[in-house]
Design an enzyme around this catalytic site. Structure first.
Site, short mmCIF file in Angstrom:
data_model
loop_
_atom_site.label_atom_id
_atom_site.label_comp_id
_atom_site.label_asym_id
_atom_site.label_seq_id
_atom_site.Cartn_x
_atom_site.Cartn_y
_atom_site.Cartn_z
N GLU A 167 -40.01 67.65 -0.10
CA GLU A 167 -39.09 67.09 -1.08
C GLU A 167 -39.05 67.97 -2.33
O GLU A 167 -40.07 68.53 -2.72
CB GLU A 167 -39.52 65.67 -1.46
CG GLU A 167 -39.70 64.78 -0.23
CD GLU A 167 -40.41 63.46 -0.53
OE1 GLU A 167 -40.36 63.01 -1.70
OE2 GLU A 167 -41.00 62.88 0.40
N GLU B 231 -33.67 57.96 -6.21
CA GLU B 231 -34.67 56.93 -5.91
C GLU B 231 -35.22 56.40 -7.22
O GLU B 231 -35.45 57.16 -8.17
CB GLU B 231 -35.80 57.52 -5.06
CG GLU B 231 -36.94 56.54 -4.76
CD GLU B 231 -38.07 57.19 -3.98
OE1 GLU B 231 -39.07 56.49 -3.71
OE2 GLU B 231 -37.97 58.39 -3.66
#
Length: 419
Positions: free
Chosen positions: A223, A334
């Site tokens: 990520e 997120e």
């Protein structure tokens, strides 16, 4: 007789005092032991993380950036990397850029993004910049062992349709994704903002995910993106970050360089350092380009920041599924919602505004691409979107000549339609 009674009382007091003297140090030691153990644990962990610096640079935001010799970085604490020969550059770069990176998205947009610490200096060659970990950083964590790690099951799973399962972790997402093929990398240009965080233990991030395996205990993930995380960094600054795990966020992996794994080669960019400048509502817009790809020769996963900075690589042995290829790519935002009793946080995602507001108001990902088996950047096929609660955070995709495949995403969290 009176003298005898007096002596007995005196002896009794001596026995009481003796008992107290025996037990008091023991009680103090027992109650003080955890604190002393924690202090020692914190000191040892700081010593492991903060390597000896060739020089240090004080950033305007209060960070201390240590310029550490490239061969002394935390990656080489890993037992499998003791005799590793550092790759100074990838064997291959992806082919087929499908758009002109020099084109700007606004007349007001500055083409250059930097990190705040650059205002006060740069690290010399053969060193890498590392944000110094402070004692307070460790003490904010749930434990020293969990410092720099995401919580288990914090990944957006578009395949799940159970709303209780989706919301049980407190993590919420607004993403675009592709799956059903073999992927060897991903790229995106990500609009950078500074979203408002309601609680110190919440965060807001925008990133890409490169995924392999199932959404169970064996998930592999790489990520990269930007995040605001008061719990991790102690402030509300927008910062560049990376993350990796090979077991669904359980024992392996971490943010940035907070464990051994990622091998950094760049002397220019510090993981976890503040990004500057930032986008303003109805004002100038700034974005960062991130590319992660698998070197077809060595098999390592490389990361590039912007057009100029190859940051380093994740060695292929760290992973099981990703040692071969990825099976899903995700791009998006997120947040953590820590509010109790069904309340929703007002922590913002992206700009804090919904996608329908558009450019200079809502946050975007543009020119999203994947790397295929021929090591070429291609437009993603079959893009889908996912969000747990679209009235809190939403996502809308589009396509244009200049932006290729893009999407606007985000939202304010708590509002009249998201109580």
């Amino acid at each position: 007789m009176a003298e005898l009674v007096c002596r007995r009382r005196w002896l009794l007091w001596l026995l009481v005092l003796a008992a107290a003297a025996v037990h008091l140090p023991s009680a103090v030691a027992v109650s003080g032991r955890p604190a002393a153990r924690q202090r020692l644990e914190v000191q040892r962990h700081l010593k492991r993380l903060n390597k000896k610096a060739v020089m240090s640079i004080k950033s305007p935001d209060g960070d201390m950036i240590d310029c550490v010799h490239i061969s002394h970085q935390p990656a080489f604490d890993h037992p499998f990397l003791k005799n590793h020969t550092i790759q100074t550059k990838p064997a291959f770069y992806p082919d087929g850029l499908l758009f002109d990176e020099s084109k700007t998205t606004s007349e007001n947009k500055s083409p250059s993004m930097a990190q705040l610490w650059h205002q006060n200096g740069r690290c010399p060659q053969n060193t890498i910049p590392i944000r110094r970990t402070r004692k307070d950083d460790l003490l904010r964590a749930s434990s020293v062992k969990r410092y720099g790690k995401k919580k288990h099951r914090s990944l957006p799973n578009p395949m799940s349709v159970d709303p209780d399962l989706l919301n049980e972790s407190g993590h919420q997402h607004a993403i675009a994704y592709v799956e059903g093929d073999s992927y060897y990398g991903a790229k995106a240009t990500i609009n950078v903002w500074e979203p408002k965080i309601e609680q110190p233990n919440e965060f807001s991030l925008s990133q890409l995910w490169i995924l392999g395996g199932s959404f169970g205990e064996d998930l592999n993930s790489i990520e990269a993106g930007w995040q605001v995380s008061p719990d991790l960094y102690g402030d509300n600054n927008s910062r560049l970050f990376t993350y990796w795990t090979s077991d669904s966020y359980q024992a392996t992996g971490c943010y940035n360089l907070l464990c051994s794994g990622f091998i950094q080669i760049s002397s220019e960019i510090a993981m976890g350092a503040t990004i500057s400048p930032l986008s303003k509502y109805r004002g100038s817009q700034y974005d960062v380009s991130i590319l992660v790809w698998k070197d077809p020769k060595e098999g390592h996963w490389w990361m590039q920041f912007g057009n100029d900075y190859v940051l380093g690589y994740w060695p292929s042995f760290l992973f099981s599924y990703l040692a071969d290829s990825a099976s899903m790519i995700e791009w998006g935002g997120e947040v953590v919602n820590s509010e109790p009793d069904g309340e929703h946080t007002s922590t913002a995602m992206g700009s804090g505004h919904f996608p329908e507001e558009g450019f200079s108001k809502s946050s975007y990902f543009r020119n999203i691409q994947v790397v295929d088996e021929s090591n070429s950047l291609k437009d993603p096929r079959g893009i889908s979107t996912f969000t747990e609660q679209s009235n809190c955070y939403d996502v809308q995709t589009g396509n244009s000549n200049r932006w290729g495949h893009f999407f606007y995403y985000g939202g304010p969290g708590k509002n009249s339609n998201c109580p």
